[in-house]
Design a protein around this motif. Structure first.
Motif, PDB file in Angstrom:
ATOM      1  N   LYS A 317      21.109  25.168  50.136  1.00  0.00           N
ATOM      2  CA  LYS A 317      21.682  26.414  50.645  1.00  0.00           C
ATOM      3  C   LYS A 317      23.159  26.547  50.274  1.00  0.00           C
ATOM      4  O   LYS A 317      23.635  27.643  49.937  1.00  0.00           O
ATOM      5  CB  LYS A 317      21.512  26.474  52.167  1.00  0.00           C
ATOM      6  CG  LYS A 317      20.078  26.716  52.624  1.00  0.00           C
ATOM      7  CD  LYS A 317      19.645  28.136  52.270  1.00  0.00           C
ATOM      8  CE  LYS A 317      18.289  28.482  52.837  1.00  0.00           C
ATOM      9  NZ  LYS A 317      17.908  29.887  52.562  1.00  0.00           N
ATOM     10  N   LEU A 318      23.903  25.445  50.341  1.00  0.00           N
ATOM     11  CA  LEU A 318      25.326  25.499  49.985  1.00  0.00           C
ATOM     12  C   LEU A 318      25.513  25.751  48.492  1.00  0.00           C
ATOM     13  O   LEU A 318      26.449  26.450  48.082  1.00  0.00           O
ATOM     14  CB  LEU A 318      26.015  24.191  50.389  1.00  0.00           C
ATOM     15  CG  LEU A 318      26.183  23.937  51.884  1.00  0.00           C
ATOM     16  CD1 LEU A 318      26.789  22.566  52.129  1.00  0.00           C
ATOM     17  CD2 LEU A 318      27.028  25.025  52.548  1.00  0.00           C
ATOM     18  N   THR A 319      24.639  25.183  47.679  1.00  0.00           N
ATOM     19  CA  THR A 319      24.719  25.401  46.240  1.00  0.00           C
ATOM     20  C   THR A 319      24.472  26.865  45.895  1.00  0.00           C
ATOM     21  O   THR A 319      25.155  27.450  45.033  1.00  0.00           O
ATOM     22  CB  THR A 319      23.712  24.502  45.501  1.00  0.00           C
ATOM     23  OG1 THR A 319      23.963  23.128  45.841  1.00  0.00           O
ATOM     24  CG2 THR A 319      23.817  24.679  43.992  1.00  0.00           C
ATOM     25  N   ARG A 320      23.515  27.474  46.578  1.00  0.00           N
ATOM     26  CA  ARG A 320      23.263  28.910  46.375  1.00  0.00           C
ATOM     27  C   ARG A 320      24.451  29.737  46.845  1.00  0.00           C
ATOM     28  O   ARG A 320      24.829  30.722  46.200  1.00  0.00           O
ATOM     29  CB  ARG A 320      22.005  29.332  47.135  1.00  0.00           C
ATOM     30  CG  ARG A 320      20.707  28.795  46.555  1.00  0.00           C
ATOM     31  CD  ARG A 320      19.527  29.343  47.335  1.00  0.00           C
ATOM     32  NE  ARG A 320      18.263  28.797  46.862  1.00  0.00           N
ATOM     33  CZ  ARG A 320      17.075  29.101  47.385  1.00  0.00           C
ATOM     34  NH1 ARG A 320      16.998  29.961  48.399  1.00  0.00           N
ATOM     35  NH2 ARG A 320      15.978  28.560  46.896  1.00  0.00           N
ATOM     36  N   LEU A 321      25.045  29.326  47.952  1.00  0.00           N
ATOM     37  CA  LEU A 321      26.220  30.042  48.458  1.00  0.00           C
ATOM     38  C   LEU A 321      27.371  29.940  47.467  1.00  0.00           C
ATOM     39  O   LEU A 321      28.094  30.917  47.245  1.00  0.00           O
ATOM     40  CB  LEU A 321      26.626  29.471  49.817  1.00  0.00           C
ATOM     41  CG  LEU A 321      27.819  30.132  50.519  1.00  0.00           C
ATOM     42  CD1 LEU A 321      27.515  31.585  50.849  1.00  0.00           C
ATOM     43  CD2 LEU A 321      28.197  29.360  51.781  1.00  0.00           C
ATOM     44  N   GLN A 322      27.535  28.777  46.863  1.00  0.00           N
ATOM     45  CA  GLN A 322      28.586  28.595  45.864  1.00  0.00           C
ATOM     46  C   GLN A 322      28.405  29.554  44.683  1.00  0.00           C
ATOM     47  O   GLN A 322      29.369  30.144  44.197  1.00  0.00           O
ATOM     48  CB  GLN A 322      28.585  27.154  45.353  1.00  0.00           C
ATOM     49  CG  GLN A 322      29.640  26.884  44.292  1.00  0.00           C
ATOM     50  CD  GLN A 322      29.553  25.483  43.713  1.00  0.00           C
ATOM     51  OE1 GLN A 322      28.655  24.713  44.072  1.00  0.00           O
ATOM     52  NE2 GLN A 322      30.474  25.135  42.837  1.00  0.00           N
ATOM     53  N   ALA A 323      27.155  29.701  44.252  1.00  0.00           N
ATOM     54  CA  ALA A 323      26.881  30.590  43.121  1.00  0.00           C
ATOM     55  C   ALA A 323      27.211  32.047  43.436  1.00  0.00           C
ATOM     56  O   ALA A 323      27.560  32.827  42.541  1.00  0.00           O
ATOM     57  CB  ALA A 323      25.415  30.462  42.713  1.00  0.00           C
ATOM     58  N   ALA A 324      27.121  32.398  44.739  1.00  0.00           N
ATOM     59  CA  ALA A 324      27.357  33.788  45.130  1.00  0.00           C
ATOM     60  C   ALA A 324      28.764  34.036  45.643  1.00  0.00           C
ATOM     61  O   ALA A 324      29.144  35.181  45.905  1.00  0.00           O
ATOM     62  CB  ALA A 324      26.347  34.173  46.215  1.00  0.00           C
TER      63      ALA A 324
END
Length: 392
Positions: A317-324
């Motif tokens: 979830k944090l990795t996806r947040l980083q991408a966005a």
């Protein structure tokens, strides 16, 4: 209604600690509530302490029962719960002897003294320590001496001599500092205060090999990264690099102030003797009831497996947040001790999160530290992500 404690703090009457402008009153599960009834999702856990969350009935009942039996007896006598807690900790740490303290800082002091006494007993003439840059081991004089953070150290110098600092995850940097006076190397398998820095496997195994070759003790500080937080009971177990001495505190008591340092049989037999080290409250019946029950729940509920599952989900979830989110430059950590590095001031983000009903803390000036209770579920991680989206 204005809270008198916060108003006093604003006037400068209370300034020993850097506190947030909120007065907490109670907790339930993974949430805490302030004096006005506002609800907060807790991803700080009292700085990685409240491992079982809040209001765990089994844990609370164990403490209530111990209060009715015996709260304190001093270290002049044996007590039954101390034995139970010691056996529990030795089982999960894989060590041979344990000494109870009141805090993590005191555990560090005991570990340093044990290492020095071991060298004295072995008549090696060794007394120096190698510690790591970006380390944090506490704020007493001994613990500060092995902490590489100028803001903490400078006002209290000169500190204990004989300490040098190597680059974390740089084995050559450590090797260059080894002399015939080095008695121990102390490190955190995962640095918490220093920015959520995880040790490389080669680095940990290299330190263990170096210590064995040179007759040096390896000390692992597991005060923050230990007790299940990385997905194993203690972080060194991820690498199979058993230390000679290790320290622990925080989560082992689930909120009750207790620490401990443990060691191998060889170190125990050639270091501290009666009178070398002591504490009035260490190992008292009340805190040991907390430790014994905490370990029991951890083992029965297989919490380390839960941490592995939730840690993987949190990372995703944090990795996806980083991408966005353009303000996140890096996601790092392991299990349920993770960090989000930002390209903007973290302090502002932490304050904004507080207003959104989210408790998070920093690690250094550019990293958000996430150390929630280990009993969180996916729904709580989803809630965290939604709140972070708003504040970032």
């Amino acid at each position: 209604m204005k809270n008198p404690y916060i108003e006093d703090a604003k006037k400068g009457l209370v300034h020993t600690y850097n506190r947030f402008p909120v007065v907490l009153e109670k907790g339930e599960g993974v949430y805490v509530y302030d004096a006005e009834g506002k609800k907060y999702l807790d991803f700080a856990a009292g700085i990685a302490v409240s491992s079982l969350g809040y209001g765990n009935k089994e844990f609370n009942d164990a403490l209530k029962a111990q209060i009715d039996c015996l709260i304190h007896s001093s270290n002049l006598y044996y007590n039954t719960t101390c034995g139970k807690a010691a056996q529990a900790l030795l089982r999960v740490t894989q060590m041979d002897r344990v000494f109870f303290t009141n805090s993590g800082t005191e555990a560090i002091e005991g570990a340093l003294k044990a290492a020095r006494k071991y060298a004295y007993q072995k008549q090696t003439g060794r007394y120096e320590f190698i510690a790591m840059k970006d380390s944090f081991h506490g704020r007493s004089m001994g613990a500060l001496s092995v902490t590489e953070h100028e803001a903490y150290r400078t006002p209290f110098e000169p500190l204990i001599p004989g300490v040098s600092f190597a680059e974390y995850n740089n084995l050559d940097s450590v090797r260059e500092l080894v002399t015939d006076r080095t008695c121990a190397i102390i490190l955190e398998p995962l640095q918490g205060e220093g920015g959520i820095n995880t040790a490389d496997e080669a680095f940990m195994k290299g330190i263990r090999k170096l210590c064995d070759e040179e007759g040096i003790l390896m000390i692992c500080d597991e005060i923050q990264c230990g007790m299940g937080r990385t997905g194993t009971m203690f972080a060194w177990q991820n690498y199979g690099t058993k230390p000679d001495i290790m320290t622990m505190a925080k989560a082992i008591g689930n909120g009750v102030p207790v620490g401990a340092f443990a060691m191998t049989e060889d170190v125990a037999r050639h270091s501290l003797e009666p009178g070398d080290h002591g504490t009035t409250y260490g190992g008292n019946p009340f805190v040991c009831a907390a430790v014994a029950k905490t370990v029991e729940i951890f083992e029965r509920e297989r919490l380390t497996e839960h941490v592995q599952e939730m840690g993987a989900y949190l990372t995703e979830k944090l990795t996806r947040l980083q991408a966005a989110c353009g303000s996140i430059t890096e996601v790092r950590g392991k299990g349920l001790i993770q960090g989000i590095r930002l390209n903007k001031p973290v302090a502002e983000t932490v304050q904004a999160a507080l207003r959104e009903g989210l408790l998070i803390i920093s690690a250094r000036s550019d990293v958000i530290r996430l150390v929630p209770p280990l009993v969180i579920e996916k729904e709580h991680i989803d809630e965290l992500i939604e709140k972070l989206k708003k504040v970032l």
